[in-house]
Design an enzyme around this catalytic site. Structure first.
Site, PDB file in Angstrom:
ATOM      1  CG  ASP A  82      13.784  -8.491   9.544  1.00 45.26           C
ATOM      2  OD1 ASP A  82      13.865  -7.360   9.054  1.00 45.26           O
ATOM      3  OD2 ASP A  82      12.714  -9.109   9.653  1.00 45.26           O
ATOM      4  CG  HIS A 139      11.692 -11.757  12.990  1.00 43.93           C
ATOM      5  ND1 HIS A 139      10.670 -11.138  13.657  1.00 43.93           N
ATOM      6  CD2 HIS A 139      11.772 -11.136  11.806  1.00 43.93           C
ATOM      7  CE1 HIS A 139      10.173 -10.160  12.926  1.00 43.93           C
ATOM      8  NE2 HIS A 139      10.825 -10.148  11.800  1.00 43.93           N
ATOM      9  CG  HIS A 185      10.876 -11.269   6.459  1.00 45.66           C
ATOM     10  ND1 HIS A 185       9.855 -12.032   6.968  1.00 45.66           N
ATOM     11  CD2 HIS A 185      11.064 -10.269   7.360  1.00 45.66           C
ATOM     12  CE1 HIS A 185       9.456 -11.506   8.112  1.00 45.66           C
ATOM     13  NE2 HIS A 185      10.170 -10.432   8.362  1.00 45.66           N
ATOM     14  CE1 TYR A 227      15.572  -4.750  13.146  1.00 45.88           C
ATOM     15  CE2 TYR A 227      16.403  -6.985  13.424  1.00 45.88           C
ATOM     16  CZ  TYR A 227      15.613  -6.076  12.751  1.00 45.88           C
ATOM     17  OH  TYR A 227      14.852  -6.493  11.687  1.00 45.88           O
ATOM     18  CG  HIS A 244      15.121  -3.114   9.036  1.00 44.52           C
ATOM     19  ND1 HIS A 244      14.097  -2.317   8.589  1.00 44.52           N
ATOM     20  CD2 HIS A 244      14.563  -4.306   9.338  1.00 44.52           C
ATOM     21  CE1 HIS A 244      12.963  -3.004   8.624  1.00 44.52           C
ATOM     22  NE2 HIS A 244      13.221  -4.221   9.064  1.00 44.52           N
ATOM     23  CD  GLU A 258       7.456  -8.164  10.360  1.00 44.66           C
ATOM     24  OE1 GLU A 258       8.589  -8.683  10.416  1.00 44.66           O
ATOM     25  OE2 GLU A 258       6.873  -7.700  11.363  1.00 44.66           O
ATOM     26  CG  ASP A 276       9.312  -4.552   7.880  1.00 41.44           C
ATOM     27  OD1 ASP A 276       8.627  -5.584   7.774  1.00 41.44           O
ATOM     28  OD2 ASP A 276      10.400  -4.511   8.480  1.00 41.44           O
ATOM     29  CG  HIS A 285       7.110  -5.154  15.005  1.00 37.05           C
ATOM     30  ND1 HIS A 285       8.107  -5.889  15.618  1.00 37.05           N
ATOM     31  CD2 HIS A 285       7.142  -5.519  13.697  1.00 37.05           C
ATOM     32  CE1 HIS A 285       8.705  -6.662  14.726  1.00 37.05           C
ATOM     33  NE2 HIS A 285       8.132  -6.453  13.544  1.00 37.05           N
TER      34      HIS A 285
HETATM   35 FE1  FEO Z   1      10.587  -8.903   9.990  1.00 35.80          FE
HETATM   36 FE2  FEO Z   1      11.927  -6.038   8.956  1.00 35.80          FE
HETATM   37  O1  FEO Z   1      10.613  -7.335   9.039  1.00 35.80           O
END
Ligand code: FEO
Length: 396
Positions: A164, A145, A79, A192, A225, A81, A83, A23
């Site tokens: 996530d 999230h 998701h 996390y 992850h 995001e 990553d 982030h």
């Molecule tokens: Fe919310 Fe691993 O991205």
């Protein structure tokens, strides 16, 4: 690289051993991370998520070694995001027009980031993607999230792809929860949750109840992850339920910074008082001058109370403590108590400022706090010991 989870499901992501900040610079990742992508082969072939942008080329080349890209019928973006979506552009250049299944908010997120009008197929809870022998059932998980997040459940294989949720920033070639160091795994899983999911705990509680209600048989939880859960599925789900419910252990965290050791001396005296007041209480001291903010926030997450200290600097607090107070407020901790301390030379606003910030962050102030002028003398240190003892007693 890739590895088989089941006969039909293959991990095709990226293990990022060298990642130390995530982030931007906001989150520490001492043990690296992984961006998990999953390939499901059935009569139809689906790819779930991709990897972070810097690894897009490597991801696509690795994927070509695993499968002829033209065989991929569907892409599922749980998701948006970056990553997880960072390789979509590179991949869709190779297989343009491939449908991208995501939530309506996912469409907004992906369009907003990549400015491409891909072949989006918006889905919602209850929608099913038929792959032949297996079906992917979608479950929206809004604000877990991000607004776009969803889970997908693969029938037959009994796999929950959880985005996530249940993840960790934890690089490992061992891939499964039972094969890695358990202390590292659970610390990273909690860190996390504390640093990313805690503000959304109410939604976690609702989603965990909804998933329990669905009574899905589960052989694997595959997060976006870290390692895949296969042996401790009940344990991780039980812990999420507990973590979302104003979690605390019999612990107190002291979070402070010091210019010339005066506030440090106060912290040490408060520790003495806490020990005297309740020898059973676990005490974690986080010296923020050289400490890691995310590790400290994880200790606060575990604690019943936080005691924050800073000297007064230019009518405020040290920048490390200002940043901590900001993050403490953002994480929306519930059901925790707090107090403040610090040294001063003349104006002496730090204790008042910290107390106000913690109160605004939802903490119950259990002690009016204590400030000591210049370097604390024996009288001031005795007052700190008394403060620690009183707090320990109040926390029993
Ligand atoms: Fe919310 Fe691993 O991205």
């Amino acid at each position: 690289m890739s590895f088989s989870i089941t006969e039909n499901v293959t991990w095709v992501g990226k293990i990022d051993w060298s990642l130390r900040r995530f982030h931007g610079e906001e989150l520490s990742t001492h043990r690296g991370s992984s961006y998990n992508s999953y390939l499901i082969r059935d009569e139809k072939v689906a790819l779930i998520d991709t990897v972070w942008g810097p690894y897009a080329k490597e991801f696509v080349e690795d994927l070509k070694r695993e499968i002829d890209l033209k065989e991929i019928d569907y892409i599922v973006s749980l998701h948006g995001e970056t990553d997880h979506s960072g390789a979509l552009s590179a991949l869709l250049k190779e297989i343009p027009g491939t449908p991208v299944y995501c939530t309506a908010n996912g469409v907004k997120s992906l369009k907003g980031q990549y400015h491409e009008d891909w072949n989006f197929v918006p889905v919602k809870t209850g929608d099913v993607l038929d792959l032949g022998k297996h079906q992917l059932q979608f479950v929206e998980a809004r604000m877990l999230h991000w607004p776009d997040t969803m889970f997908a459940y693969l029938t037959g294989e009994e796999i929950l792809f959880s985005s996530d949720g249940f993840g960790q920033h934890y690089a490992s070639e061992m891939f499964f929860d039972d094969l890695v160091d358990q202390g590292e795994l659970w610390f990273e899983t909690m860190k996390y949750y504390a640093n990313i999911l805690n503000p959304f705990s109410m939604m976690v509680t609702k989603k965990m109840a909804e998933v329990a209600e669905m009574n899905l048989p589960l052989k694997y939880i595959c997060p976006a992850h870290g390692v895949i859960w296969r042996k401790q599925i009940k344990e991780i789900m039980d812990r999420y339920v507990a973590w979302a419910d104003q979690y605390q252990e019999n612990q107190v965290a002291i979070v402070y910074d010091s210019m010339w050791h005066g506030t440090e001396h106060m912290a040490n005296a408060i520790v003495e008082g806490l020990r005297k007041g309740n020898p059973e209480l676990v005490i974690k001291v986080c010296a923020m001058g050289r400490g890691d903010a995310n590790d400290a926030l994880t200790e606060i997450f575990k604690s019943k109370a936080v005691i924050v200290g800073s000297p007064t600097v230019n009518r405020g607090v040290l920048s490390t403590i200002a940043a901590m107070l900001s993050q403490i407020k953002e994480l929306s901790f519930k059901g925790k108590k707090a107090a403040a301390f610090g040294t001063y030379g003349w104006s002496g606003e730090s204790v008042k400022h910290i107390t106000e910030e913690l109160s605004a962050g939802g903490f119950e102030i259990i002690h009016p706090g204590f400030r000591a002028m210049w370097d604390p003398d024996e009288t001031a240190l005795a007052e700190c010991r008394k403060m620690g003892e009183e707090i320990a007693t109040a926390l029993k």
